[in-house]
Design an enzyme around this catalytic site. Sequence first.
Site, PDB file in Angstrom:
ATOM      1  N   HIS A  65       0.874  -1.181   0.000  1.00 54.31           N
ATOM      2  CA  HIS A  65       0.000   0.000   0.000  1.00 54.31           C
ATOM      3  C   HIS A  65       0.906   1.224   0.000  1.00 54.31           C
ATOM      4  O   HIS A  65       1.721   1.370   0.910  1.00 54.31           O
ATOM      5  CB  HIS A  65      -0.897   0.002   1.241  1.00 54.31           C
ATOM      6  CG  HIS A  65      -1.793  -1.202   1.322  1.00 54.31           C
ATOM      7  ND1 HIS A  65      -3.060  -1.218   0.813  1.00 54.31           N
ATOM      8  CD2 HIS A  65      -1.582  -2.456   1.813  1.00 54.31           C
ATOM      9  CE1 HIS A  65      -3.613  -2.406   1.005  1.00 54.31           C
ATOM     10  NE2 HIS A  65      -2.732  -3.190   1.617  1.00 54.31           N
ATOM     11  N   ARG A  67      -0.285   4.579  -0.554  1.00 55.61           N
ATOM     12  CA  ARG A  67      -1.010   5.750   0.001  1.00 55.61           C
ATOM     13  C   ARG A  67      -1.095   6.969  -0.904  1.00 55.61           C
ATOM     14  O   ARG A  67      -1.610   7.999  -0.473  1.00 55.61           O
ATOM     15  CB  ARG A  67      -0.388   6.182   1.340  1.00 55.61           C
ATOM     16  CG  ARG A  67      -0.246   5.075   2.384  1.00 55.61           C
ATOM     17  CD  ARG A  67      -1.561   4.450   2.736  1.00 55.61           C
ATOM     18  NE  ARG A  67      -1.409   3.475   3.834  1.00 55.61           N
ATOM     19  CZ  ARG A  67      -2.177   2.412   3.974  1.00 55.61           C
ATOM     20  NH1 ARG A  67      -3.154   2.160   3.104  1.00 55.61           N
ATOM     21  NH2 ARG A  67      -1.999   1.583   4.983  1.00 55.61           N
ATOM     22  N   ASN A  97      -6.512   0.789  -2.711  1.00 58.02           N
ATOM     23  CA  ASN A  97      -7.316   1.491  -1.692  1.00 58.02           C
ATOM     24  C   ASN A  97      -6.705   2.839  -1.326  1.00 58.02           C
ATOM     25  O   ASN A  97      -6.452   3.154  -0.165  1.00 58.02           O
ATOM     26  CB  ASN A  97      -7.513   0.625  -0.442  1.00 58.02           C
ATOM     27  CG  ASN A  97      -6.216   0.272   0.256  1.00 58.02           C
ATOM     28  OD1 ASN A  97      -5.162   0.199  -0.387  1.00 58.02           O
ATOM     29  ND2 ASN A  97      -6.269   0.057   1.544  1.00 58.02           N
ATOM     30  N   ASP A 155      -8.800  -5.592  -1.863  1.00 56.78           N
ATOM     31  CA  ASP A 155      -8.103  -5.873  -0.611  1.00 56.78           C
ATOM     32  C   ASP A 155      -8.475  -4.856   0.452  1.00 56.78           C
ATOM     33  O   ASP A 155      -8.504  -3.666   0.197  1.00 56.78           O
ATOM     34  CB  ASP A 155      -6.592  -5.825  -0.843  1.00 56.78           C
ATOM     35  CG  ASP A 155      -5.810  -5.843   0.463  1.00 56.78           C
ATOM     36  OD1 ASP A 155      -5.924  -6.839   1.186  1.00 56.78           O
ATOM     37  OD2 ASP A 155      -5.117  -4.860   0.747  1.00 56.78           O
ATOM     38  N   ASN A 247      -4.522  -6.948   9.845  1.00 57.32           N
ATOM     39  CA  ASN A 247      -5.673  -7.696   9.361  1.00 57.32           C
ATOM     40  C   ASN A 247      -5.221  -8.540   8.160  1.00 57.32           C
ATOM     41  O   ASN A 247      -4.770  -7.976   7.177  1.00 57.32           O
ATOM     42  CB  ASN A 247      -6.783  -6.733   8.937  1.00 57.32           C
ATOM     43  CG  ASN A 247      -8.062  -7.457   8.596  1.00 57.32           C
ATOM     44  OD1 ASN A 247      -8.182  -8.651   8.842  1.00 57.32           O
ATOM     45  ND2 ASN A 247      -8.997  -6.750   8.000  1.00 57.32           N
ATOM     46  N   ASP A 274       2.544  -6.964   2.361  1.00 57.54           N
ATOM     47  CA  ASP A 274       1.371  -6.185   2.799  1.00 57.54           C
ATOM     48  C   ASP A 274       1.834  -4.902   3.508  1.00 57.54           C
ATOM     49  O   ASP A 274       1.253  -4.486   4.513  1.00 57.54           O
ATOM     50  CB  ASP A 274       0.434  -7.012   3.688  1.00 57.54           C
ATOM     51  CG  ASP A 274      -0.942  -6.358   3.835  1.00 57.54           C
ATOM     52  OD1 ASP A 274      -1.228  -5.388   3.104  1.00 57.54           O
ATOM     53  OD2 ASP A 274      -1.728  -6.814   4.684  1.00 57.54           O
ATOM     54  N   HIS A 278       1.269   3.722   8.161  1.00 61.13           N
ATOM     55  CA  HIS A 278       0.320   4.562   8.895  1.00 61.13           C
ATOM     56  C   HIS A 278       1.110   5.601   9.669  1.00 61.13           C
ATOM     57  O   HIS A 278       2.237   5.346  10.100  1.00 61.13           O
ATOM     58  CB  HIS A 278      -0.515   3.728   9.876  1.00 61.13           C
ATOM     59  CG  HIS A 278      -1.534   2.880   9.194  1.00 61.13           C
ATOM     60  ND1 HIS A 278      -2.631   3.396   8.546  1.00 61.13           N
ATOM     61  CD2 HIS A 278      -1.606   1.536   9.027  1.00 61.13           C
ATOM     62  CE1 HIS A 278      -3.346   2.408   8.026  1.00 61.13           C
ATOM     63  NE2 HIS A 278      -2.746   1.265   8.284  1.00 61.13           N
TER      64      HIS A 278
HETATM   65 ZN   LIG Z   1      -3.216  -5.157   2.080  1.00 57.93          ZN
END
Ligand SMILES: [Zn+2]
Length: 399
Positions: A65, A67, A97, A155, A247, A274, A278
């Site tokens: 990810h 961002r 996402n 995802d 998760n 993954d 954050h």
């Molecule tokens: Zn993911």
Amino acid sequence: MTRPILLQGGHVIDPSRDVDGVADVLIQDGKIASVGRGLTAPDGALVRNVKGRVVTPGLVDLHVHLREPGNEDEETVASGARAAAAGGFTAVCAMPNTDPVTDNQAAVGFIVRQSGRAGLARVHPIGAVSIGQKGERLAEFGEMVSAGAVAVSDDGKPVVSSHLMRTRLGLKGIPAAAEEIMVARDVLLAELTGGHVHLCHMSARGSVAIIREAKERGIRVTAEVTPHHLTLTDHACEEYDTHAKMNPPLREAADVAALRGALKDGVIDCIASDHAPHSYDEKEAAFDDAPFGVVGLETAFAVAHTELVESGLFTLPELIRRMSTEPARVFHLAGGTLAPGAVADVAVFDASAKWAVDPTAFHSKSRNTPFAGRALTGRAVLTIVGGAIVHDLDHSGTR
Ligand SMILES: [Zn+2]
């Protein structure tokens, strides 16, 4: 044109051709020119002595990810690609996402352009299955693929409608509580449609059993597991450390053992980080309120190498297969091989380098790792993408 590079005297591991021994690697015009003993450097070549080091096809991560767009304070395509290069990765696949969601041709094209501009590890966009990842209306797969998307996934927001999942390009995430149900459902849909389903971040031993049976029946299913699910259990959450909140969640030792066994024998095809950046403030929240996810690009190889190879469970070629050759094969990406003529995506590791994880030294913009302070063995010292050096620990400052 980039300058030719001759990597001399390294321990070459290329699982795509079962190569495992001392050799030189010559890179020319962005491609692997040859692999063998006593190669001569062409005029103007950069010659690098890599004796005692391990030369492999660059690592490939099917699940990160980054961002951007939307949360550039946590990561950008460029900072993620820089972190990837520092970790020995030459290609990563970015989940959709973002904000807005990567669910159309223009959004996919934006990621491709940002990746090209950064000129570091390749960033391949993954398009959303549904518009806005709302699980209602299908996104335009064809247009996204023509713009450079390598797969589609919702995802993080699993596709709830089985009808939506009846596609030929399925790829998705799994909620923790229902992982086995979702795995079973996706396996059955793959069987029904003949499509390929890639299952993200497997965490439960029951899922492993379903995938094993599906593969035995010839269903087109592939699966990935993260370094943290291979090495940590739910004990890591005992102190309510939000850096261990992910998760699917960390599970029991029996699950970790099943995941390791499945990765070893190929029921699980590959390791994917993954990587989920954050901000500090977000992760400082109470455990229940903190977001899921940990960063992983700069620790993935060392964590896996320390826990799986140093422990004697895996050989180094087996690990490189699961972090490079197999992920490239699963998504039909260039790389994952040092075969002459292949794109020159190469990593050089110091397999004996001992270091402690210092999140403040990360190239990633985020620091949320459960491995802070952990003593690890093995580190990427040189990363080459398309024949160009994008990470050079021995001569830092190159990039
Ligand atoms: Zn993911």
